[in-house]
Design a protein around this motif. Structure first.
Motif, PDB file in Angstrom:
ATOM      1  N   PHE A 100      -1.568  -4.414 -10.152  1.00  0.00           N
ATOM      2  CA  PHE A 100      -1.628  -4.656  -8.711  1.00  0.00           C
ATOM      3  C   PHE A 100      -2.858  -5.462  -8.356  1.00  0.00           C
ATOM      4  O   PHE A 100      -3.943  -5.216  -8.859  1.00  0.00           O
ATOM      5  CB  PHE A 100      -1.666  -3.310  -7.970  1.00  0.00           C
ATOM      6  N   MET A 101      -2.646  -6.445  -7.519  1.00  0.00           N
ATOM      7  CA  MET A 101      -3.795  -7.117  -6.925  1.00  0.00           C
ATOM      8  C   MET A 101      -3.705  -6.959  -5.409  1.00  0.00           C
ATOM      9  O   MET A 101      -2.808  -7.509  -4.782  1.00  0.00           O
ATOM     10  CB  MET A 101      -3.841  -8.591  -7.290  1.00  0.00           C
ATOM     11  N   PRO A 102      -4.638  -6.185  -4.812  1.00  0.00           N
ATOM     12  CA  PRO A 102      -4.603  -5.982  -3.364  1.00  0.00           C
ATOM     13  C   PRO A 102      -4.891  -7.288  -2.622  1.00  0.00           C
ATOM     14  O   PRO A 102      -5.439  -8.233  -3.201  1.00  0.00           O
ATOM     15  CB  PRO A 102      -5.729  -4.975  -3.114  1.00  0.00           C
ATOM     16  N   GLY A 145      -9.341 -10.560 -10.134  1.00  0.00           N
ATOM     17  CA  GLY A 145      -8.284  -9.695  -9.620  1.00  0.00           C
ATOM     18  C   GLY A 145      -6.970  -9.925 -10.351  1.00  0.00           C
ATOM     19  O   GLY A 145      -6.240  -8.987 -10.675  1.00  0.00           O
ATOM     20  N   ARG A 162       1.667   3.661 -11.337  1.00  0.00           N
ATOM     21  CA  ARG A 162       0.447   2.860 -11.435  1.00  0.00           C
ATOM     22  C   ARG A 162       0.118   2.489 -12.886  1.00  0.00           C
ATOM     23  O   ARG A 162      -0.471   1.445 -13.139  1.00  0.00           O
ATOM     24  CB  ARG A 162      -0.729   3.615 -10.791  1.00  0.00           C
ATOM     25  N   THR A 163       0.515   3.355 -13.822  1.00  0.00           N
ATOM     26  CA  THR A 163       0.312   3.021 -15.236  1.00  0.00           C
ATOM     27  C   THR A 163       1.128   1.794 -15.620  1.00  0.00           C
ATOM     28  O   THR A 163       0.664   0.931 -16.372  1.00  0.00           O
ATOM     29  CB  THR A 163       0.736   4.216 -16.130  1.00  0.00           C
ATOM     30  N   ARG A 205       0.824  -1.214   0.000  1.00  0.00           N
ATOM     31  CA  ARG A 205       0.000   0.000   0.000  1.00  0.00           C
ATOM     32  C   ARG A 205       0.854   1.258   0.000  1.00  0.00           C
ATOM     33  O   ARG A 205       0.462   2.281  -0.558  1.00  0.00           O
ATOM     34  CB  ARG A 205      -0.956  -0.021   1.197  1.00  0.00           C
ATOM     35  N   ASP A 218      -6.834  -7.779   0.322  1.00  0.00           N
ATOM     36  CA  ASP A 218      -8.221  -7.951   0.733  1.00  0.00           C
ATOM     37  C   ASP A 218      -9.029  -6.936  -0.067  1.00  0.00           C
ATOM     38  O   ASP A 218      -9.162  -5.797   0.319  1.00  0.00           O
ATOM     39  CB  ASP A 218      -8.323  -7.672   2.238  1.00  0.00           C
ATOM     40  N   PHE A 219      -9.507  -7.375  -1.237  1.00  0.00           N
ATOM     41  CA  PHE A 219     -10.142  -6.402  -2.116  1.00  0.00           C
ATOM     42  C   PHE A 219     -11.571  -6.800  -2.457  1.00  0.00           C
ATOM     43  O   PHE A 219     -11.994  -7.931  -2.250  1.00  0.00           O
ATOM     44  CB  PHE A 219      -9.336  -6.238  -3.411  1.00  0.00           C
ATOM     45  N   GLN A 251      -7.220  -8.571 -14.122  1.00  0.00           N
ATOM     46  CA  GLN A 251      -7.034  -7.124 -14.272  1.00  0.00           C
ATOM     47  C   GLN A 251      -5.589  -6.696 -13.972  1.00  0.00           C
ATOM     48  O   GLN A 251      -5.136  -5.677 -14.474  1.00  0.00           O
ATOM     49  CB  GLN A 251      -8.056  -6.337 -13.426  1.00  0.00           C
ATOM     50  N   MET A 311       2.066   1.678  -3.574  1.00  0.00           N
ATOM     51  CA  MET A 311       0.990   2.129  -4.468  1.00  0.00           C
ATOM     52  C   MET A 311       0.490   3.525  -4.100  1.00  0.00           C
ATOM     53  O   MET A 311      -0.452   4.034  -4.706  1.00  0.00           O
ATOM     54  CB  MET A 311      -0.177   1.138  -4.424  1.00  0.00           C
TER      55      MET A 311
END
Lengths: 296, 271
Positions: free
Chosen positions: A81-83, A140, A76-77, A48, A85-86, A143, A51
């Motif tokens: 990222f896969m968090p 997740g 970020r481009t 986190r 707990d999303f 993406q 990011m």
């Protein structure tokens, strides 16, 4: 070539609660970097911070050599990222999520997303609300991978995936690395990190305990060697060897537990007539647990 | 077209996600307008004014009725039932609900992490969500305008086109202002309950101040701080526009939007 991810004395406190403390992390291009530690150790906090969801209490972090705050948009481009707990918008279908995320990224990732969904056996026509935990996890991953990012940051990517899909995921990671990507993933599952990571960082209570190659951890893993000799041998020949923690004899058999180098043991044994040798492979888990047990 | 509205931009998504809510609010407010003004002809009769004579002035004022004699005109009646009354509060309440939840709900439901992993700057996230709220308010006030426009000849309200237009422009601005206040509180603190409490509380306070200020002497002097005064005191429904009032609401909205952008940009998200 400079590091893809580099943190210096990175520290985050949530009020009085520790997130991470004085974290020094370097991830080189093309690495698969495994971040290992129990829940609450600070893995998600690190992601986190990188990011720019949260801001460090002190210390700095750079991704692609760019400051994580000043250049967050560029980072970020170029990152998938896969968090940990999303959630995804519950009333959208998989297709709509992909379409929305593609539009926000200004990329046409629809065909790549379809390929990935097929590999992971995910039906994109279903509403997110009706997905199982595993399917949500797959979306997740889709993406995160679909825009072919230079850096993949995946927080506990395989939780909830069944073993066959996990294998597919390992394949996706390997292909991404082959295509030049760097992968930073966290896990509390050892065999996974052992399987795909080159470099491992163990984090405990917000601090790095050790960073090393997977091979180095493996070399230190405790092995149990059992020799059968032609006739009984004196166990004192083995007790003082480097790394040996336990030696037992039982008739002609000698069982040695060691986390040290294997060579002196073999050479000491070779002074006698060896009838049989049985050695189990060292488990990374033992090394890992050893780090945790230091605490108690 | 509809597909691209739903997924082409963050503001488009914000509007699309609330399309059903907008539909229900539109139906509800249109009915509210029609059912209220439908009583206008019956109020012209003597007996009804007699009923109001017996009610204390302050209580009537609190409910948006400042002059009983004015109830006999279309402007006075519609103002008392809608714009000086609870109609305005209802519309502004929806704006507050949107403003308070549009960021905070994404944090609560953990969709914010995914959203923030996309290359969208935080000011853009706030701005696009604000634009969605503004469009929804314009749409709802547009529906109210149309409902009033249609009712005008049926119940002989004798309202001017300009008056009906301006009063709804003001309504949209007032709602956006309170909605932006809620957005700012939630952007700074991340707490939607606090955002609703602060915005709703201030709205109620200013509403009462405007209403009671017309009859309670000690409140008369401070009545001017109420945004309801800026919006309504010039009687926009009669076509008399207070540019200062509209400008004041626009300026305060812009300032609150800046606070929202600043607040969301500086803090930790999704903690």
């Amino acid at each position: 070539m400079s590091a893809i991810v580099e943190t210096r004395e990175l520290t985050k406190f949530y009020g009085a609660t520790r997130g991470v403390e004085n974290l020094n992390l370097v991830i080189q291009p093309g690495q698969v970097f495994g971040f290992l530690g129990p829940n609450g150790a600070g893995k998600s906090t690190t992601f986190r911070l990188l990011m720019d969801f949260i801001r460090p209490t002190s210390g700095t972090a750079r991704v692609f050599g760019l400051d994580v705050r000043d250049n967050s948009l560029e980072i970020r481009t170029r990152t998938g990222f896969m968090p940990g707990d999303f959630a995804l918008y519950p009333r959208m279908t998989g297709h709509q999520i992909i379409e929305f995320f593609s539009a926000m990224r200004r990329v046409d990732a629809a065909s790549e997303a379809r390929v990935l969904a097929e590999r992971l056996d995910l039906d994109l026509g279903v509403t997110v609300r009706n997905y199982s935990t595993g399917n949500r996890q797959k979306l997740g991953l889709v993406q995160a991978f679909m825009h072919k990012p230079e850096l993949l940051m995946l927080d506990e990517p395989t939780g909830g995936l069944d073993p066959i899909i996990q294998q597919e995921f390992y394949g996706m990671v390997a292909e991404a690395v082959r295509d030049g990507a760097t992968v930073f993933l966290s896990s509390h599952v050892l065999p996974e990190v052992e399987r795909i990571a080159d470099q491992v960082a163990i984090i405990r209570d917000g601090a790095l305990v050790r960073v090393d190659e997977v091979g180095a951890f493996k070399r230190e893993a405790t092995r149990v060697l059992s020799f059968t000799f032609a006739k009984p041998v004196d166990e004192n020949e083995f007790t003082n060897l480097d790394g040996v923690s336990d030696v037992r004899t039982e008739g002609n058999r000698l069982v040695i537990t060691s986390s040290g180098p294997i060579d002196p043991i073999v050479k000491a044994a070779a002074r006698h007539e060896v009838i049989d040798l049985d050695a189990n492979e060292g488990e990374l888990e033992d090394v890992f647990l050893a780090f945790y047990e230091q605490e108690q | 077209m509809i597909r691209s509205l739903s997924s082409g931009s963050l503001s488009g998504k914000g509007i699309w996600d609330r399309r059903k809510t907008l539909m229900w609010w539109s139906i509800g407010m249109a009915l509210y307008v029609v059912l209220n003004v439908a009583f206008f002809p019956s109020l012209q009769e003597e007996t009804f004014s007699d009923v109001f004579e017996s009610v204390p002035e302050a209580m009537l004022a609190a409910f948006g009725i400042q002059d009983i004699a004015a109830l006999s005109t279309g402007v006075g009646y519609v103002n008392s039932q809608l714009y000086d009354g609870f109609g305005t509060i209802l519309v502004a309440a929806w704006a507050v609900a949107i403003g308070a939840t549009t960021l905070a709900s994404e944090e609560d439901s953990k969709t914010m992490d995914m959203l923030m992993s996309l290359p969208l700057s935080r000011p853009r996230v706030v701005l696009e969500k604000w634009i969605a709220m503004v469009v929804l308010m314009i749409a709802l006030c547009g529906v109210i305008f149309v409902a009033l426009l249609a009712s005008n000849p049926i119940w002989e309200l004798d309202l001017s086109l300009g008056g009906m237009a301006w009063v709804n422009v003001g309504l949209a601005l007032l709602s956006v202002m309170f909605g932006t206040l809620a957005l700012a509180v939630s952007a700074v603190t991340g707490k939607k309950g606090l955002a609703i409490g602060v915005s709703g509380g201030l709205m109620a306070l200013f509403f009462l101040l405007y209403g009671l200020g017309s009859v309670v002497d000690i409140l008369e002097s401070v009545r001017g701080v109420s945004p309801f005064y800026w919006y309504l005191n010039s009687v926009p429904l009669a076509g008399t526009v207070s540019w200062l009032g509209l400008g004041g609401m626009a300026v305060v909205s812009a300032m609150l939007l800046l606070v929202a952008v600043w607040g969301f940009n500086r803090r930790d998200v999704g903690v």
